[in-house]
Design an enzyme around this catalytic site. Structure first.
Site, PDB file in Angstrom:
ATOM      1  N   GLU A 151      11.666  -3.411   4.543  1.00 44.24           N
ATOM      2  CA  GLU A 151      11.930  -2.595   5.735  1.00 44.24           C
ATOM      3  C   GLU A 151      10.930  -2.861   6.863  1.00 44.24           C
ATOM      4  OE1 GLU A 151      12.323   1.492   4.421  1.00 44.24           O
ATOM      5  OE2 GLU A 151      14.457   1.155   4.024  1.00 44.24           O
ATOM      6  N   GLU A 306      19.895  -0.686  -0.667  1.00 47.97           N
ATOM      7  CA  GLU A 306      19.416   0.577  -1.242  1.00 47.97           C
ATOM      8  C   GLU A 306      20.360   1.705  -0.858  1.00 47.97           C
ATOM      9  OE1 GLU A 306      15.473   1.694  -0.044  1.00 47.97           O
ATOM     10  OE2 GLU A 306      14.675  -0.314  -0.296  1.00 47.97           O
TER      11      GLU A 306
HETATM   12  C1  GLA Z   1      13.134   3.009   1.700  1.00 49.32           C
HETATM   13  C2  GLA Z   1      12.248   2.008   0.987  1.00 49.32           C
HETATM   14  C3  GLA Z   1      12.127   2.234  -0.482  1.00 49.32           C
HETATM   15  C4  GLA Z   1      12.050   3.700  -0.806  1.00 49.32           C
HETATM   16  C5  GLA Z   1      13.234   4.403  -0.221  1.00 49.32           C
HETATM   17  C6  GLA Z   1      13.288   5.866  -0.547  1.00 49.32           C
HETATM   18  O1  GLA Z   1      14.405   2.603   1.920  1.00 49.32           O
HETATM   19  O2  GLA Z   1      12.629   0.674   1.232  1.00 49.32           O
HETATM   20  O3  GLA Z   1      10.983   1.563  -0.942  1.00 49.32           O
HETATM   21  O4  GLA Z   1      10.868   4.225  -0.288  1.00 49.32           O
HETATM   22  O5  GLA Z   1      13.176   4.288   1.170  1.00 49.32           O
HETATM   23  O6  GLA Z   1      14.432   6.471  -0.009  1.00 49.32           O
END
Ligand code: GLA
Ligand code: ZN
Length: 674
Positions: A151, A306
């Site tokens: 991210e 995710e």
């Molecule tokens: C983000 C991060 C993950 C985790 C999630 C939790 O998307 O990439 O590592 O922290 O949030 O929702």
């Protein structure tokens, strides 16, 4: 490089480094991953301190065992580079790797994403670990893709980054005189004498030069893209030629993803919708539009990296997903052109800030949980519809979504500092198109318009050089254009256009915008249909926030304002131009307006979707195609079981029972020969 997979990816973020002292748990993970139908995990995202606990001391054996064990059990790995969070020794020994904020204070060690993208030390250390990872695992048959960092986001305003910014500006503007002119620095006497004097925007200094703010944002994207490039090069130097992705975020404002995507082979993104906060269909539309944006970045299949199978612990309220939502959310990623749906996370961590974040396997650890069972069912269905992998989405409609334009508009001071409601405006348009079963691409100003029949420009504040001409040619050649208020106002460096707006499109639209009224939050106006108007609209609609007053110069009025001193002024117009037509919507109208307006515009233009029948409210219809097949995908995000508007002609069922009512959160997939 292409990333193709013959199956739909299913799995999630896996953090075994948290469980190395529990071999029985690692064993159980594999059993449960298999039981859930998972075929992939993302690994090593936050493993740097386990991989390199002391400077230059590397430990790959634990990771090798994990990758081997997974592979032997049919589970592939998306391997991460660990730059998203660095070890303490690195920050302590080389403080320059830590970020400096806008007030010019250097951060302490901690959190994640807390690093300078310019720091030569950070670049060197990430290059070493990336190269070693590639040397060790880049040719392992179980590793299929690189997950570069995590991210990407945020900026660093340290002296090294300031220097890089000045160099970037110099390249862009050539001379300081040119920069002064493009930035309008004579305003408040902010003229620069040399590039060396320029500082990034700061609350302690300059925040009022809009072009500086904008260029800083552009620079942050360029720096981030450059850092991704550097990370990928390091992986390549380790001998790996596997494709790369980076996990992007929901409509993330901090980086221009169209530019970033150029560094990636495949786009993936992380989605955490706040289900049950609003009607499911509203959340689904917003999530679906983001899928479409992610798909449009490369016009290729993307995947969901995710999503949470149950409740997300960083949201204000950690709401459980009602039965069926986890399934529906995963399927929506596929329905919008994704080739996979992964979760964060496979096993819930025991301590620290995500210990209450939902996971496929919770602290109890058994497979008899509601969440695990739904994850398992989702895995089974993904297998059934796996022929969708690699098929593509074709859209006849496109909505302009351009980061530069949005950044400049949000910073512009006026016409409504209490909220321009841009996202809502885009979403209403999007919903109107989806309600008619249209696939939609979201594109920036650089893309070609040739493949589209309908182009919408909602609040496209900035028209970059050459853009208006491109749109003009689109309409001339028979395209249908929808432009709204507050479009074509400023150029690439946020200088206002002279001589009337929407710049370059006044002739195409047959009008000129003369003034724009900002409404208080409680104020409303209305759209009143003109008798016998071009669209046959008969209802009145509400509008809010911004009302543009236009002077028609050839356009036909379809609706007028209902009140205020501009009652009777045009609010919706149309102009024939070349072989096409150009519609103008002058104010922020309600969702019902967009529903009816788009149904009528599409009908008039003869732009049809795969389904010719009325689509019940709450139902989402999307299509994907291969060379020979057209897939029709139905999802019910409504509140009642729905009767499916089936495609005309013969079809085959891939999943579901098309003749039956489709239950809430249910899925049906059909295919037809093209
Ligand atoms: C983000 C991060 C993950 C985790 C999630 C939790 O998307 O990439 O590592 O922290 O949030 O929702
Ligand atoms: Zn820096």
């Amino acid at each position: 490089m292409d990333f193709t997979t013959k199956k739909l990816l299913y799995g999630g973020d896996y953090n075994p480094e948290q469980w190395l002292d529990h071999p029985e748990i690692l064993k159980k993970d594999i059993e449960m991953l298999k039981e859930a139908g998972c075929n992939v995990v993302s690994l090593g995202i936050f493993s740097w301190s386990t991989l390199e606990p002391r400077e230059g001391e590397f430990h790959f054996e634990w990771m090798e065992k994990i990758i081997n064990d997974l592979y032997e059990n049919g589970i592939s790995v998306i391997l991460a580079t660990p730059s998203g969070a660095r070890p303490k020794w690195l920050a302590d020994k080389y403080p320059e790797v830590l970020r400096v904020d806008a007030s010019r204070n250097r951060n302490l060690f901690g959190g994640r994403h807390n690093h300078c993208y310019t720091s030569p030390v950070y670049r060197e250390k990430t290059a070493i670990i990336n190269r070693k990872l590639a040397e060790h695992f880049g040719k392992h048959s179980g590793v299929i893709l690189w997950h570069i960092s995590n991210e990407y986001g945020g900026d660093c305003q340290c002296p090294l980054c300031q220097e890089a910014f000045r160099g970037w500006l110099k390249e862009r503007y050539g001379t300081i005189e040119n920069l002064n002119q493009k930035w309008a620095t004579t305003f408040w006497s902010h003229t620069y004498q040399s590039f060396d004097q320029i500082e990034s925007p700061s609350p302690r200094g300059e925040m009022a030069l809009h072009a500086l703010n904008l260029d800083w944002k552009r620079f942050v994207t360029a720096r981030t893209a450059d850092f991704i490039h550097h990370e990928v090069e390091a992986v390549r130097s380790g001998g790996s030629d596997l494709p790369v992705t980076a996990n992007l975020m929901y409509y993330f404002d901090g980086l221009d993803y169209f530019k970033l995507a150029k560094e990636l082979d495949v786009v993936s993104w992380d989605t955490y919708p706040t289900w049950h906060k609003k009607a499911d269909i509203e959340i689904a539309r917003d999530n679906g539009m983001c899928h479409d944006l992610m798909r449009s970045l490369k016009k290729k299949p993307f995947f969901q990296m995710e999503s949470c199978p149950s409740s997300t612990n960083w949201q204000g309220v950690s709401k459980l997903k009602k039965p069926g939502i986890c399934f529906a959310q995963s399927m929506q990623a596929i329905a919008h052109g994704g080739d996979g749906a992964l979760y964060f996370q496979i096993r819930q961590s025991r301590g620290s800030s995500e210990k209450f974040h939902g996971a496929v396997i919770d602290h109890y650890g058994g497979n008899d949980t509601r969440v695990f069972q739904e994850v398992k069912k989702t895995g089974e269905v993904l297998k059934t519809i796996s022929e969708l992998a690699g098929t593509v989405v074709k859209s006849r409609a496109a909505i302009l979504y351009d980061w530069d334009s949005n950044w400049a508009m949000e910073d512009s001071q006026g016409p409504r500092n209490r909220g321009l409601h841009y996202h809502e405006a885009v979403l209403k348009l999007y919903q109107g198109l989806r309600d008619q079963g249209q696939n939609v691409d979201l594109i920036d100003m650089e893309q070609s318009l040739e493949r589209y029949q309908l182009l919408a420009l909602p609040m496209v504040y900035m028209f970059k050089e050459g853009f208006a001409e491109k749109v003009k040619a689109f309409v001339e050649n028979g395209g249908t254009l929808i432009t709204t208020y507050w479009s074509g106002i400023a150029d690439d460096t946020d200088l206002c256009y002279l001589g009337g707006t929407p710049h370059g499109l006044m002739e195409v639209l047959g009008l000129r915008s003369t003034e724009i009224d900002g409404l208080y939050d409680w104020e409303e106006n209305s759209f009143v249909p003109q008798p016998e108007n071009a669209l046959g609209l008969t209802r009145q609609y509400t509008c809010r926030y911004l009302c543009d007053l236009v002077k028609t110069e050839g356009a036909q009025t379809v609706m007028t304002y209902g009140s205020d001193f501009y009652a009777g002024y045009p609010a919706v117009t149309v102009n024939g131009f070349g072989k096409g037509s150009a519609w103008y919507v002058a104010a922020d109208a309600d969702a019902e307006f967009y529903h009816d307006f788009l149904a009528a515009v599409l009908k008039k233009a003869g732009i049809t979707g795969p389904v010719k029948k009325e689509i019940p409210q709450g139902l989402e219809v999307t299509t994907r195609e291969s060379e020979t097949e057209l897939y029709c995908i139905y999802q019910n995000f409504g509140t009642e079981p729905a009767k499916l508007p089936l495609p005309e002609g013969e079809y085959e069922t891939v999943y579901g029972e098309p003749e039956q009512m489709l239950e809430v959160y249910g899925l049906t997939v059909l295919k037809q020969k093209k």
